[in-house]
Design an enzyme around this catalytic site. Structure first.
Site: not given
Ligand code: NDP
Ligand code: 2IT
Length: 449
Positions: A129, A169
């Protein structure tokens, strides 16, 4: 927190001592070690070879300066990270996070989780990561591009399709992957598609990668419900966050007959009893890059925005935390239980605090840990690597079908492993033990390296 097995207590003490102040990393390690008591009893060879100590120590940790110039001509300095945690099963694989809260403890917790998650996918990928404390909010396109270019100017030397393959992420989506890939290509003079995933469809990306994490989480819950003779049909669902994971979780819930009645961002949450309008949500978040408060203003059907507060106050059958770590604390779990929640599944990484997890499980709520429930994103990244390696491009339908199969396979692994180790129905133990044993067996086979 519950007591660890006596053989694991010194391991955890050493993790605390060696990684001082890295609270999220401590939490993630403790949560895995808690599950490993039956493994220690059943597989003494892991203890003899110090496999658990070795897994808790990253293979390599890279920290670097990221200088860039903002639109006013001021030089800015951020810190970049890449933690290459474990390569027993394949090249390091995992996302990059750009958020002001990023520090080594966050990157290490995410990298540690990624090792076991990636093992569960059954694809040949190790765990890593990275990211930066750069805050993309309010930054112009030019600033984002210059930051990504500077970040990659250091990171590129550590990457490679057989070495380390980052993706997105929080704060890193298709736009940022484009700038990162462009800079990698320019510096190396190689069109090495397999070095990053989450690319655009016309330049080596996989169809369904954008949707994969949110879809995968909903597929996982669908499996849990199906195993109990139920389905999403008619279910009331709350999804926290409104980013990549949240948006496509909403879409798949609607496709499967449920209704998502609330989403959020760090400023508050929106309740829309008629069901979240996905086109409007995508327009607000993906095109205009605005806040969910604007969704409520534009929707005009009585949808309301609540500034601050907790989205978990909204009654629901299924809760999908898809925003960030520790966003669902014990008080929120208590409210969810009082309101009759049946399932909580983690779309985000470690969004539920240990106290909240314990409370949900005591109340008989089905709980799916992120390692299993959000593995669809990285699994589809591995499918993107597969397409890149074979210079092929699959249809959306084929890719989504592979994703659904992988999520069903992870569900089955969790269930059968939990049964095998005497903790039936415990998805946390099932995921941790199954992921751990696959990595541990590979490490044993490869000797002390
Ligand atoms: P994005 O940046 O696309 O979106 C993050 C979202 O979460 C935004 O709406 C953001 O709001 C909100 N957020 C962040 N911090 C807070 C908080 N403290 N309280 C409330 N809302 C919050 O990220 P992703 O959707 O890609 O990722 C979201 C989660 O999923 C993370 O934990 C990430 O590690 C996990 N994840 C992502 C993957 C991926 O493929 N993208 C794969 C697996 C897991 P704001 O805009 O106000 O900050
Ligand atoms: O937390 C996760 O699994 C991710 N942000 C996706 C990682 C990836 O390599 O697609």
């Amino acid at each position: 927190m519950s007591q660890l097995h006596p053989a694991l207590q010194p391991v955890y003490a050493e993790v605390l001592h060696r990684n001082q102040g890295e609270l999220e990393f401590h939490q993630a390690v403790h949560e895995v070690l808690e599950s490993l008591s039956p493994v220690v009893e059943k597989r003494p060879e892991y203890v003899e070879a110090s496999i658990i100590e070795r897994i808790c120590e990253p293979e390599r940790q890279i920290i670097f300066r990221v200088p860039w110039v903002d639109d006013q001509g001021t030089v800015r300095i951020n810190r970049g990270f890449r933690v290459e945690f474990n390569s027993a099963l394949g090249p390091y694989k995992g996302g990059l996070r750009f958020h002001p809260s990023v520090y080594l403890g966050i990157v290490k917790f995410l990298g540690f989780e990624q090792i076991f998650k990636n093992a569960l996918t059954g694809m040949p990928i190790g765990g890593g990561k990275g990211g930066s404390d750069f805050d993309p909010k309010g930054r112009s396109e030019g600033e984002i591009m210059r930051f990504c270019q500077s970040f990659m100017t250091e990171l590129y030397r550590h990457l490679g399709e057989y070495t380390d393959v980052p993706a997105g992420d929080t704060g890193v989506g298709g736009r940022e992957i484009g700038y990162l890939f462009g800079q990698y290509k320019r510096i190396t003079n190689r069109y090495e598609s397999g070095v990053l995933t989450g690319k655009g469809i016309t330049w080596g990306g996989s169809r369904a990668r954008t949707e994969a994490t949110g879809y995968g989480t909903v597929f996982f819950v669908d499996e849990m419900l199906r195993a109990r003779g139920s389905s999403f049909d008619g279910k009331r669902v709350v999804v926290s966050g409104s980013g990549n994971v949240a948006i496509y979780a909403v879409q798949k819930v609607h496709q499967l007959g449920g209704t998502v009645v609330a989403v959020s961002d760090s400023g508050g949450y929106v309740v829309d009893e008629a069901g979240i309008d996905l086109d409007l949500l995508r327009e607000v978040k993906e095109v205009r890059r605005e806040r969910v408060s604007e969704y409520a203003e534009l929707r005009g059907n009585g949808a309301r925005h609540i500034a601050g507060g907790s989205i978990w106050d909204v009654p629901c059958d299924v809760a999908l935390p898809c925003a960030t770590q520790n966003e669902l604390p014990e008080e929120a779990a208590r409210t969810l239980v009082a309101n009759g929640v049946q399932v909580v599944a983690e779309g985000a990484n470690m969004p539920t605090t240990p106290g909240a997890v314990a409370l949900l499980r005591q109340a008989g709520v089905l709980f799916a840990p992120g390692k299993a429930a959000n593995a669809g994103g990285v699994a589809t990244s591995a499918l993107e690597m597969q397409q890149n390696a074979s210079r092929d491009r699959w249809t959306f339908e084929h890719t989504e079908e592979r994703l659904a199969d992988i999520m069903a396979g992870i569900h089955l692994q969790c269930v059968t492993t939990a049964d095998e180790y005497g903790v039936p129905g415990d998805y946390v133990a099932g995921a941790n033990i199954s992921g751990f044993c696959q990595v541990a067996d590979a490490m044993l086979a490869m000797g002390v390296i």
